[in-house]
Motif scaffolding. Structure first.
Motif, PDB file in Angstrom:
ATOM      1  N   GLU A 123       0.818  -1.207   0.000  1.00  0.00           N
ATOM      2  CA  GLU A 123       0.000   0.000   0.000  1.00  0.00           C
ATOM      3  C   GLU A 123       0.855   1.262   0.000  1.00  0.00           C
ATOM      4  OE1 GLU A 123      -3.600   0.009   2.527  1.00  0.00           O
ATOM      5  OE2 GLU A 123      -2.815  -1.872   3.322  1.00  0.00           O
ATOM      6  N   ARG A 124       0.306   2.297  -0.566  1.00  0.00           N
ATOM      7  CA  ARG A 124       0.959   3.601  -0.517  1.00  0.00           C
ATOM      8  C   ARG A 124       0.866   4.146   0.905  1.00  0.00           C
ATOM      9  NH1 ARG A 124       2.202   5.097  -5.569  1.00  0.00           N
ATOM     10  NH2 ARG A 124       0.929   4.261  -7.282  1.00  0.00           N
ATOM     11  N   ARG A 125       1.928   4.807   1.338  1.00  0.00           N
ATOM     12  CA  ARG A 125       1.959   5.400   2.670  1.00  0.00           C
ATOM     13  C   ARG A 125       2.028   6.915   2.541  1.00  0.00           C
ATOM     14  NH1 ARG A 125       0.270   1.451   6.018  1.00  0.00           N
ATOM     15  NH2 ARG A 125       1.389  -0.511   5.608  1.00  0.00           N
ATOM     16  N   PRO A 126       1.154   7.635   3.214  1.00  0.00           N
ATOM     17  CA  PRO A 126       1.203   9.094   3.100  1.00  0.00           C
ATOM     18  C   PRO A 126       2.421   9.661   3.830  1.00  0.00           C
ATOM     19  CG  PRO A 126      -0.411   8.448   4.750  1.00  0.00           C
ATOM     20  CD  PRO A 126       0.058   7.184   4.099  1.00  0.00           C
ATOM     21  N   VAL A 127       3.062  10.626   3.202  1.00  0.00           N
ATOM     22  CA  VAL A 127       4.147  11.355   3.879  1.00  0.00           C
ATOM     23  C   VAL A 127       3.709  12.780   4.163  1.00  0.00           C
ATOM     24  CG1 VAL A 127       5.975   9.950   2.861  1.00  0.00           C
ATOM     25  CG2 VAL A 127       5.228  12.046   1.698  1.00  0.00           C
ATOM     26  N   ALA A 128       2.587  13.190   3.546  1.00  0.00           N
ATOM     27  CA  ALA A 128       2.066  14.542   3.761  1.00  0.00           C
ATOM     28  C   ALA A 128       0.617  14.576   3.296  1.00  0.00           C
ATOM     29  CB  ALA A 128       2.892  15.577   2.997  1.00  0.00           C
ATOM     30  N   ALA A 129      -0.077  15.606   3.739  1.00  0.00           N
ATOM     31  CA  ALA A 129      -1.443  15.848   3.290  1.00  0.00           C
ATOM     32  C   ALA A 129      -1.525  17.281   2.788  1.00  0.00           C
ATOM     33  CB  ALA A 129      -2.438  15.618   4.420  1.00  0.00           C
ATOM     34  N   VAL A 130      -2.132  17.459   1.634  1.00  0.00           N
ATOM     35  CA  VAL A 130      -2.255  18.794   1.040  1.00  0.00           C
ATOM     36  C   VAL A 130      -3.715  19.219   1.145  1.00  0.00           C
ATOM     37  CG1 VAL A 130      -1.927  20.191  -1.021  1.00  0.00           C
ATOM     38  CG2 VAL A 130      -0.374  18.271  -0.558  1.00  0.00           C
ATOM     39  N   LYS A 131      -3.950  20.360   1.741  1.00  0.00           N
ATOM     40  CA  LYS A 131      -5.324  20.832   1.896  1.00  0.00           C
ATOM     41  C   LYS A 131      -5.847  21.323   0.556  1.00  0.00           C
ATOM     42  CE  LYS A 131      -8.311  23.469   4.989  1.00  0.00           C
ATOM     43  NZ  LYS A 131      -8.375  24.340   6.194  1.00  0.00           N
ATOM     44  N   ALA A 132      -6.976  20.730   0.137  1.00  0.00           N
ATOM     45  CA  ALA A 132      -7.574  21.092  -1.150  1.00  0.00           C
ATOM     46  C   ALA A 132      -8.485  22.308  -0.994  1.00  0.00           C
ATOM     47  CB  ALA A 132      -8.374  19.909  -1.700  1.00  0.00           C
ATOM     48  N   ASP A 133      -8.940  22.836  -2.122  1.00  0.00           N
ATOM     49  CA  ASP A 133      -9.793  24.024  -2.095  1.00  0.00           C
ATOM     50  C   ASP A 133     -11.126  23.766  -1.400  1.00  0.00           C
ATOM     51  OD1 ASP A 133      -7.852  25.411  -3.458  1.00  0.00           O
ATOM     52  OD2 ASP A 133      -8.735  25.056  -5.437  1.00  0.00           O
ATOM     53  N   ASP A 134     -11.590  22.508  -1.405  1.00  0.00           N
ATOM     54  CA  ASP A 134     -12.861  22.188  -0.760  1.00  0.00           C
ATOM     55  C   ASP A 134     -12.723  21.898   0.728  1.00  0.00           C
ATOM     56  OD1 ASP A 134     -11.614  19.747  -0.766  1.00  0.00           O
ATOM     57  OD2 ASP A 134     -13.124  18.699  -1.951  1.00  0.00           O
ATOM     58  N   GLN A 152     -10.243  14.568   6.961  1.00  0.00           N
ATOM     59  CA  GLN A 152      -9.202  14.921   7.915  1.00  0.00           C
ATOM     60  C   GLN A 152      -7.854  14.393   7.436  1.00  0.00           C
ATOM     61  OE1 GLN A 152      -9.754  16.889  10.515  1.00  0.00           O
ATOM     62  NE2 GLN A 152     -11.960  16.974  10.066  1.00  0.00           N
ATOM     63  N   PRO A 153      -6.770  15.066   7.812  1.00  0.00           N
ATOM     64  CA  PRO A 153      -5.451  14.563   7.418  1.00  0.00           C
ATOM     65  C   PRO A 153      -5.093  13.331   8.235  1.00  0.00           C
ATOM     66  CG  PRO A 153      -5.199  16.455   8.862  1.00  0.00           C
ATOM     67  CD  PRO A 153      -6.661  16.334   8.580  1.00  0.00           C
ATOM     68  N   PRO A 154      -4.291  12.425   7.696  1.00  0.00           N
ATOM     69  CA  PRO A 154      -3.855  11.256   8.467  1.00  0.00           C
ATOM     70  C   PRO A 154      -2.911  11.694   9.586  1.00  0.00           C
ATOM     71  CG  PRO A 154      -2.690  11.357   6.380  1.00  0.00           C
ATOM     72  CD  PRO A 154      -3.739  12.426   6.334  1.00  0.00           C
ATOM     73  N   SER A 155      -2.911  10.963  10.660  1.00  0.00           N
ATOM     74  CA  SER A 155      -2.036  11.318  11.783  1.00  0.00           C
ATOM     75  C   SER A 155      -0.588  10.977  11.456  1.00  0.00           C
ATOM     76  CB  SER A 155      -2.463  10.563  13.043  1.00  0.00           C
ATOM     77  OG  SER A 155      -2.375   9.160  12.837  1.00  0.00           O
ATOM     78  N   GLY A 156       0.303  11.723  12.047  1.00  0.00           N
ATOM     79  CA  GLY A 156       1.729  11.422  11.896  1.00  0.00           C
ATOM     80  C   GLY A 156       2.379  11.967  10.657  1.00  0.00           C
ATOM     81  N   VAL A 157       1.667  12.815   9.886  1.00  0.00           N
ATOM     82  CA  VAL A 157       2.282  13.425   8.712  1.00  0.00           C
ATOM     83  C   VAL A 157       1.951  14.916   8.714  1.00  0.00           C
ATOM     84  CG1 VAL A 157       2.117  11.301   7.355  1.00  0.00           C
ATOM     85  CG2 VAL A 157       0.318  13.017   7.172  1.00  0.00           C
ATOM     86  N   PRO A 158       2.830  15.765   8.175  1.00  0.00           N
ATOM     87  CA  PRO A 158       2.556  17.203   8.152  1.00  0.00           C
ATOM     88  C   PRO A 158       1.525  17.581   7.089  1.00  0.00           C
ATOM     89  CG  PRO A 158       4.629  16.740   7.051  1.00  0.00           C
ATOM     90  CD  PRO A 158       4.175  15.450   7.650  1.00  0.00           C
ATOM     91  N   VAL A 159       0.832  18.675   7.340  1.00  0.00           N
ATOM     92  CA  VAL A 159      -0.110  19.228   6.366  1.00  0.00           C
ATOM     93  C   VAL A 159       0.606  20.325   5.588  1.00  0.00           C
ATOM     94  CG1 VAL A 159      -2.255  20.505   6.062  1.00  0.00           C
ATOM     95  CG2 VAL A 159      -2.121  18.687   7.779  1.00  0.00           C
ATOM     96  N   VAL A 160       0.609  20.196   4.278  1.00  0.00           N
ATOM     97  CA  VAL A 160       1.295  21.157   3.413  1.00  0.00           C
ATOM     98  C   VAL A 160       0.362  22.326   3.101  1.00  0.00           C
ATOM     99  CG1 VAL A 160       2.322  21.523   1.140  1.00  0.00           C
ATOM    100  CG2 VAL A 160       2.786  19.402   2.394  1.00  0.00           C
ATOM    101  N   ALA A 161       0.899  23.517   3.256  1.00  0.00           N
ATOM    102  CA  ALA A 161       0.127  24.722   2.933  1.00  0.00           C
ATOM    103  C   ALA A 161       1.039  25.694   2.191  1.00  0.00           C
ATOM    104  CB  ALA A 161      -0.406  25.369   4.201  1.00  0.00           C
ATOM    105  N   LEU A 162       0.457  26.453   1.257  1.00  0.00           N
ATOM    106  CA  LEU A 162       1.200  27.478   0.534  1.00  0.00           C
ATOM    107  C   LEU A 162       0.779  28.855   1.044  1.00  0.00           C
ATOM    108  CD1 LEU A 162       1.090  26.241  -3.189  1.00  0.00           C
ATOM    109  CD2 LEU A 162       2.789  25.751  -1.429  1.00  0.00           C
ATOM    110  N   GLN A 163       1.741  29.608   1.519  1.00  0.00           N
ATOM    111  CA  GLN A 163       1.520  31.003   1.904  1.00  0.00           C
ATOM    112  C   GLN A 163       2.618  31.806   1.226  1.00  0.00           C
ATOM    113  OE1 GLN A 163       1.117  31.667   6.132  1.00  0.00           O
ATOM    114  NE2 GLN A 163      -0.248  29.903   6.408  1.00  0.00           N
ATOM    115  N   LEU A 164       2.447  32.001  -0.067  1.00  0.00           N
ATOM    116  CA  LEU A 164       3.523  32.546  -0.877  1.00  0.00           C
ATOM    117  C   LEU A 164       3.798  34.009  -0.565  1.00  0.00           C
ATOM    118  CD1 LEU A 164       2.740  30.925  -4.349  1.00  0.00           C
ATOM    119  CD2 LEU A 164       4.132  30.049  -2.458  1.00  0.00           C
ATOM    120  N   SER A 165       5.066  34.292  -0.450  1.00  0.00           N
ATOM    121  CA  SER A 165       5.500  35.677  -0.252  1.00  0.00           C
ATOM    122  C   SER A 165       5.305  36.452  -1.551  1.00  0.00           C
ATOM    123  CB  SER A 165       6.969  35.700   0.164  1.00  0.00           C
ATOM    124  OG  SER A 165       7.782  35.172  -0.881  1.00  0.00           O
ATOM    125  N   GLY A 166       5.440  37.777  -1.456  1.00  0.00           N
ATOM    126  CA  GLY A 166       5.306  38.610  -2.643  1.00  0.00           C
ATOM    127  C   GLY A 166       6.247  38.207  -3.759  1.00  0.00           C
TER     128      GLY A 166
END
Length: 258
Positions: A123-134, A152-166
């Protein structure tokens, strides 16, 4: 000399008498045996390849240890490939059908005589979760493959978020959002298990400004995704000291503060 010759001749006769007679078949007998052999082989072949005597009656699935993938899903993916005589199952086709299941990374298929088709999945193992627009979370494995979306994101992995600078927004045509997400996934995949369990979020501000937020509240300034393995080793050593900020963006000159 004559007596010796007589003895040798007598011994040869005795050997001939002791030797069992040779079995000799006529051409007709040979033909009958060949016909019987062909009939037996044909009957065996028909039984194995065409009759219902050796049909697939069970699919045995191994490797389902995440609790997210069921044997029923694997059987449904196999569909018609897991029906009929076991000998006629196209193993390559069966592998290809199971490989289409999003959660399956690798698959092996083989015959378990007389009635079982055996399937082993990785099985594939998650290394991260990306928050979608929904608002849901897309699970991503170490190869960057998106394979599941959950509320919900799976436990034990970071949630990826983009907060882009100018500047990062200005350079979005050069380094687009998918590339930035891939950079974050590279970092997430390179985190040691002990660190990954502490990871809460992985925020991308720009290509060379990725930051990891730990469950303790501490922030790790990672920099770019380059030298991730080196940075992971340095961070593991730094975490022995309690601090509010860890900086491994330059792994040869790390810093700790707070």
């Amino acid at each position: 000399m004559a007596e010796q010759d007589d003895e040798e001749e007598f011994g040869a006769e005795e050997a001939d008498e002791a030797r069992p007679p040779r079995l000799r078949l006529s051409r007709r007998g040979v033909a009958v045996l060949v016909a019987l052999g062909a009939l037996l082989a044909g009957g065996l072949g028909w039984t194995v390849f065409f009759s219902a005597a050796l049909d697939v009656r069970r699919v045995a699935v191994q490797g389902l240890d995440s609790g997210q993938l069921t044997s029923g899903e694997v059987e449904r993916a196999l569909g018609a490939t897991a029906r009929g005589p076991l000998a006629r199952v196209d193993l390559d086709e069966a592998r290809a059908e199971v490989a289409k299941v999003p959660r399956v990374a690798e698959v092996e298929v083989w015959r378990g005589w007389p009635h079982t088709l055996r399937v082993k999945v990785t099985e594939r193992r998650p290394v991260a979760a990306v928050k979608a627009d929904d608002g849901r979370f897309v699970q991503v494995d170490a190869q960057g493959v998106e394979f599941a979306t959950e509320p919900q994101p799976p436990s034990g992995v970071p949630v990826v978020a983009l907060q882009l600078s100018g500047p990062a927004q200005d350079a979005i045509q050069v380094v687009d959002r998918p590339a930035l997400v891939r950079s974050a996934i590279t970092v997430a995949a390179g985190l040691p298990p002990a660190v990954a369990k502490q990871a809460g979020s992985l925020t991308v501000y720009s290509y060379d400004d990725i930051r990891l937020q730990l469950a303790s509240g501490a922030t790790v300034r990672w920099g770019s995704a380059e030298q991730t393995a080196r940075k992971a080793g340095v961070l593991t050593a730094l975490l022995a000291r309690k601090a509010a900020n860890y900086d491994v963006s330059a792994p040869d000159a790390p810093a700790v503060s707070g």
